[in-house]
Design an enzyme around this catalytic site. Structure first.
Site, short mmCIF file in Angstrom:
data_model
loop_
_atom_site.label_atom_id
_atom_site.label_comp_id
_atom_site.label_asym_id
_atom_site.label_seq_id
_atom_site.Cartn_x
_atom_site.Cartn_y
_atom_site.Cartn_z
N GLY A 53 -35.67 68.59 128.45
CA GLY A 53 -35.95 69.19 127.15
C GLY A 53 -34.84 70.15 126.77
O GLY A 53 -35.09 71.27 126.33
N HIS A 54 -33.61 69.70 126.98
CA HIS A 54 -32.45 70.51 126.60
C HIS A 54 -31.21 69.62 126.60
O HIS A 54 -31.25 68.47 127.04
CB HIS A 54 -32.27 71.69 127.55
CG HIS A 54 -32.16 71.31 128.98
ND1 HIS A 54 -31.04 70.73 129.51
CD2 HIS A 54 -33.04 71.42 130.00
CE1 HIS A 54 -31.24 70.50 130.79
NE2 HIS A 54 -32.45 70.90 131.12
N ALA A 55 -30.11 70.19 126.09
CA ALA A 55 -28.80 69.54 126.18
C ALA A 55 -27.84 70.54 126.81
O ALA A 55 -28.17 71.72 126.96
CB ALA A 55 -28.31 69.13 124.80
N ARG A 100 -31.87 65.50 126.64
CA ARG A 100 -32.56 64.66 127.62
C ARG A 100 -33.93 65.23 127.98
O ARG A 100 -34.15 66.44 128.00
CB ARG A 100 -31.73 64.45 128.89
CG ARG A 100 -31.87 65.45 130.03
CD ARG A 100 -31.29 66.80 129.74
NE ARG A 100 -29.93 66.74 129.24
CZ ARG A 100 -28.87 66.63 130.03
NH1 ARG A 100 -29.00 66.64 131.32
NH2 ARG A 100 -27.66 66.62 129.49
#
Ligand code: TYD
Length: 138
Positions: A53-55, A100
């Protein structure tokens, strides 16, 4: 150049077979296109839990299902794809600026990550709206 999920590929790593067990080695810059600065692994993920839940702004990673299985949802702000990982000699190469999520962990799954940088919170983009703004500006 805009980041693209189509540059995130599954890499097959060599498997050294032995009747007493197999070995897979990952050599920096030979088997992955970056110098490995950090190794970490995620385990004991409760059933149904979502991770990621981040890039990342600059980080490159190779994600391997060292044990068990899980799905990686990749998103470049335009397209999405789901990659299922379930074999220890296959790794997913994730380029910078890809959002992702990690889902569908099997019981006992171990997610191994080989990373191009040591841990830096400043490299994370944790809000999807910030991610969209950033890639629109690329
Ligand atoms: P995070 O990368 O957000 O986890 P995931 O993507 O698996 O959901 O990391 C969770 C926490 O762990 C966060 O507080 C930062 C810390 N952390 C480190 O200290 N070092 C590391 O190498 C990693 C990957 C995380």
């Amino acid at each position: 150049m805009k980041p693209s999920i189509y540059n995130c590929n599954v890499i097959e790593l060599a498997k050294i077979h032995n009747r007493a067990g197999n070995i897979t080695a990952v050599n920096a810059e030979l088997d992955v296109p970056f110098d490995i600065q950090r190794v970490y692994y995620l385990y004991d993920v409760p059933s149904g839990e979502t991770r990621g839940g981040h890039a990342h702004k600059e980080l490159q990673q190779l994600i391997v299902a060292a044990s068990g299985s899980f799905d990686v949802i990749l998103d470049d702000g335009v397209n999405k794809k789901i990659v299922s990982l379930n074999r220890p000699n296959f790794g997913l190469y994730v380029t910078p600026l890809i959002w992702r999520e990690l889902v569908n962990f099997s019981s006992g799954a171990v997610l191994l990550v080989l990373a191009s940088m040591t841990y830096t919170e400043n490299d994370y983009i944790r809000e999807y709206s910030n991610y969209q703004q950033l890639i629109n500006a690329v």
